[in-house]
Design a protein around this motif. Structure first.
Motif, mmCIF file in Angstrom:
data_model
loop_
_atom_site.group_PDB
_atom_site.id
_atom_site.type_symbol
_atom_site.label_atom_id
_atom_site.label_comp_id
_atom_site.label_asym_id
_atom_site.label_seq_id
_atom_site.Cartn_x
_atom_site.Cartn_y
_atom_site.Cartn_z
ATOM 1 N N TYR A 139 -6.323 -8.794 -6.764
ATOM 2 C CA TYR A 139 -4.984 -9.330 -7.287
ATOM 3 C C TYR A 139 -3.896 -9.356 -6.689
ATOM 4 N N THR A 160 0.359 4.257 2.035
ATOM 5 C CA THR A 160 0.266 5.329 3.071
ATOM 6 C C THR A 160 1.752 5.255 3.993
ATOM 7 N N GLN A 169 -3.342 1.410 -7.252
ATOM 8 C CA GLN A 169 -4.031 2.465 -6.187
ATOM 9 C C GLN A 169 -3.790 3.895 -6.819
ATOM 10 N N GLU A 221 -2.684 -12.386 -1.984
ATOM 11 C CA GLU A 221 -4.024 -12.628 -1.873
ATOM 12 C C GLU A 221 -4.567 -13.779 -2.639
ATOM 13 N N ARG A 256 -11.588 -1.392 9.194
ATOM 14 C CA ARG A 256 -10.533 -1.188 8.169
ATOM 15 C C ARG A 256 -9.401 -2.362 8.577
ATOM 16 N N GLU A 295 -3.214 11.701 0.344
ATOM 17 C CA GLU A 295 -2.902 11.789 1.619
ATOM 18 C C GLU A 295 -2.748 13.102 2.095
ATOM 19 N N ARG A 334 0.328 -7.771 -2.997
ATOM 20 C CA ARG A 334 -0.081 -8.255 -2.026
ATOM 21 C C ARG A 334 -0.541 -9.884 -2.448
ATOM 22 N N GLY A 351 -8.907 1.360 -5.471
ATOM 23 C CA GLY A 351 -8.292 0.240 -6.460
ATOM 24 C C GLY A 351 -8.701 0.531 -7.885
ATOM 25 N N TYR A 407 -3.153 1.308 11.384
ATOM 26 C CA TYR A 407 -2.906 3.031 11.777
ATOM 27 C C TYR A 407 -4.110 3.834 12.005
ATOM 28 N N TYR A 408 -5.305 3.255 11.893
ATOM 29 C CA TYR A 408 -6.306 4.278 11.403
ATOM 30 C C TYR A 408 -6.735 4.860 13.048
ATOM 31 N N GLU A 422 0.714 -1.207 0.117
ATOM 32 C CA GLU A 422 -0.138 0.105 0.046
ATOM 33 C C GLU A 422 0.764 1.200 0.112
HETATM 34 P P1 HAM Z 1 -7.006 -0.660 1.344
HETATM 35 O O1 HAM Z 1 -8.639 -0.775 1.835
HETATM 36 O O2 HAM Z 1 -6.106 -1.806 2.008
HETATM 37 O O3 HAM Z 1 -6.512 0.513 2.028
HETATM 38 O O4 HAM Z 1 -6.862 -0.731 0.041
HETATM 39 C C1 HAM Z 1 -7.789 0.424 -0.736
HETATM 40 C C2 HAM Z 1 -8.317 0.057 -1.976
HETATM 41 O O5 HAM Z 1 -7.277 -0.625 -2.767
HETATM 42 C C3 HAM Z 1 -9.387 -1.024 -1.624
HETATM 43 O O6 HAM Z 1 -10.491 -0.483 -1.436
HETATM 44 C C4 HAM Z 1 -9.321 -1.810 -3.279
HETATM 45 O O7 HAM Z 1 -10.155 -0.832 -4.050
HETATM 46 C C5 HAM Z 1 -7.892 -1.797 -3.593
HETATM 47 N N1 HAM Z 1 -7.268 -3.166 -3.288
HETATM 48 C C6 HAM Z 1 -6.755 -3.604 -2.082
HETATM 49 N N2 HAM Z 1 -6.398 -4.849 -2.307
HETATM 50 C C7 HAM Z 1 -6.525 -4.985 -3.446
HETATM 51 C C8 HAM Z 1 -6.169 -6.169 -4.253
HETATM 52 N N3 HAM Z 1 -5.689 -7.284 -3.717
HETATM 53 N N4 HAM Z 1 -6.528 -6.274 -5.696
HETATM 54 C C9 HAM Z 1 -7.285 -5.180 -6.171
HETATM 55 N N5 HAM Z 1 -7.428 -4.331 -5.442
HETATM 56 C C10 HAM Z 1 -7.096 -3.909 -4.166
HETATM 57 C C11 HAM Z 1 -5.027 1.050 2.011
HETATM 58 O O8 HAM Z 1 -4.384 0.321 0.985
HETATM 59 C C12 HAM Z 1 -4.750 2.317 2.748
HETATM 60 N N6 HAM Z 1 -3.476 2.675 2.420
HETATM 61 C C13 HAM Z 1 -5.773 3.446 2.076
HETATM 62 C C14 HAM Z 1 -5.349 4.826 2.878
HETATM 63 C C15 HAM Z 1 -4.589 5.773 2.354
HETATM 64 N N7 HAM Z 1 -5.928 4.947 4.216
HETATM 65 C C16 HAM Z 1 -5.208 6.409 4.385
HETATM 66 N N8 HAM Z 1 -4.595 6.596 3.425
#
Ligand code: HAM
Length: 419
Positions: free
Chosen positions: A121, A83, A126, A114, A257, A130, A112, A306, A261-262, A81
């Protein structure tokens, strides 16, 4: 194996890349309007950054990271990610010394490990925003409005903005106690991961993907009922700011979530998808992360969406995609002199900004015209010995079949095709 991409990765093929470019263009446009500046950080970081930042009891860190030792023996992780990396860079590069708050965005690939399914995926992209160095509720609302407006601009409808407050570490202490009491009678039935989380971070149990843990967590006390006055006032102000913008929201007390960190506000944007994962955006406030990484306490908030899920949702909703980019003119040629002349002419037209294609395969005239048609060229011209001798071009409009004669030079051709 040689001709098969690794599981969970996707090629963005030439017939789809213009859709990505269209979305990226909208992202640049909206970030300019909201005054967010782009930040680019490395694809990999020290593993410790994510362990500390994202949290070592999260699924992302416990199960999903691509971690390896480099040749110098350092533990490296492909970013799951954005952040944590942005926060690291904010501290390392003294961005906190620039006028605050710092409003940053990024468009990145994340990794990731997953389970592969529609919308989930192992390499995904993304768009994230921020805001670091500001704790006001107006920031939380601004971020949500940016995400919602971008979705509207690319043509998405029927989205739901769900919000919640998960309070600060102070309110959480009391809540964690209540939650443990609620879960304790079923402790033995929790999955092993959740058993480990029970003392350290029971909130994570509410986010477990196991159906048994999900059942056990049903009816658990809700954090929003336990937040302190300051967190409540903050949440009320976020709601008010959204109302002032005319942005509809729903309170979902079950959003916790998946990252540690939230603090305070958390939110998710949900699409009504039938065939793919429906959480298209997630974010919230993370007032403790920068201190967690060793700097002075600095409030911050953000989101990430995403892009694969955004495009899948556009497809599911039948949103009309922009047209593929097509050449303004195809320059065909016949005979060695004309072939050589055609590439010079194409260069001069491209210098003037026209999009031009020529024949690179020495095809027959008939095959060249067929090719011009297939690639969707708006105009076509064939140059042969006669055209060269008479210094004349016959330009065919491929949409309506009309033909126009003009001098065989770049400017005259440009005048015809740009009419
Ligand atoms: P997250 O909810 O883990 O948050 O990911 C944000 C978005 O990334 C998800 O809502 C989804 O749309 C997309 N996403 C996550 N994992 C996958 C995956 N394996 N395949 C496809 N799309 C995916 C964060 O990453 C935090 N950093 C968000 C954030 C920014 N919070 C504060 N600042």
């Amino acid at each position: 194996m040689l001709t098969k991409a690794p599981k969970g990765t996707n090629d963005i093929l030439p017939d789809k890349s213009h859709i990505w470019q269209h979305i990226e263009k909208e992202i640049l446009k909206i970030c300019k309007e909201y005054n967010y500046k782009e930040i680019r950080t490395p694809v990999f970081e020290h593993t410790e950054l994510f362990e500390r930042g994202v949290g070592d009891t999260t699924d992302v860190v416990e199960k999903e990271m691509y971690t390896f030792n480099d040749k110098g023996g350092r533990s490296i992780t492909l970013r799951p990610e954005g952040t944590a990396s942005v926060s690291r860079s904010y501290i390392e590069n003294g961005i906190f010394n620039t006028p605050q708050p710092s409003k940053l965005f990024y468009n990145i690939a994340c990794y990731r490990y997953e389970k592969n399914q529609a919308g989930r995926y192992r390499e995904f992209h993304q768009f994230g925003a921020e805001v670091l160095g500001g704790g006001e509720p107006s920031i939380d609302a601004e971020l949500m409005s940016l995400a919602m407006l971008l979705y509207k601009r690319v043509g998405l409808t029927n989205l739901k903005l769900n919000i919640n407050s998960i309070g600060c570490p102070e309110c959480r202490k009391e809540y964690n106690q209540k939650l443990r009491e609620f879960l304790r009678p079923n402790f033995d039935n929790l999955c092993d991961t959740c058993k480990n989380r029970f003392e350290k971070n029971p909130l994570r149990i509410l986010d477990c993907k196991s159906s048994v843990c999900k059942d056990i967590a049903k009816g658990a006390p809700m954090l929003i009922d336990c937040i302190c006055d300051e967190c409540r006032d903050h949440f009320e102000a976020v709601k008010k700011a959204l109302e002032n913008m005319g942005i509809e929201y729903f309170i979902d007390p079950y959003i916790v979530r998946g990252l540690d960190y939230y603090t305070k506000t958390v939110f998710e944007i949900i699409a009504d998808n039938k065939n793919s994962n429906s959480t298209i955006c997630g974010g919230g406030r993370y007032d403790g992360l920068i201190a967690q990484l060793g700097h002075t306490t600095t409030p911050a908030a953000g989101f990430a969406m995403g892009l694969e899920r955004l495009i899948l949702t556009m497809e599911e909703q039948g949103v009309k995609f922009p047209e593929e980019n097509v050449p303004d003119i195809y320059i065909g040629s016949m005979g060695d002199a004309a072939v050589s002349f055609a590439s010079g002419l194409a260069f001069k037209l491209r210098e003037k900004g026209a999009s031009v294609e020529i024949d690179h395969l020495k095809r027959s005239v008939k095959a060249q015209m067929k090719f011009a048609n297939k690639i969707g060229a708006k105009n076509a011209v064939i140059i042969g010995d006669n055209e060269m001798a008479e210094n004349m071009a016959n330009i065919k409009n491929m949409e309506n079949g009309e033909e126009v004669k003009c001098a065989l030079d770049a400017q005259s051709i440009l005048d015809v095709i740009s009419k």
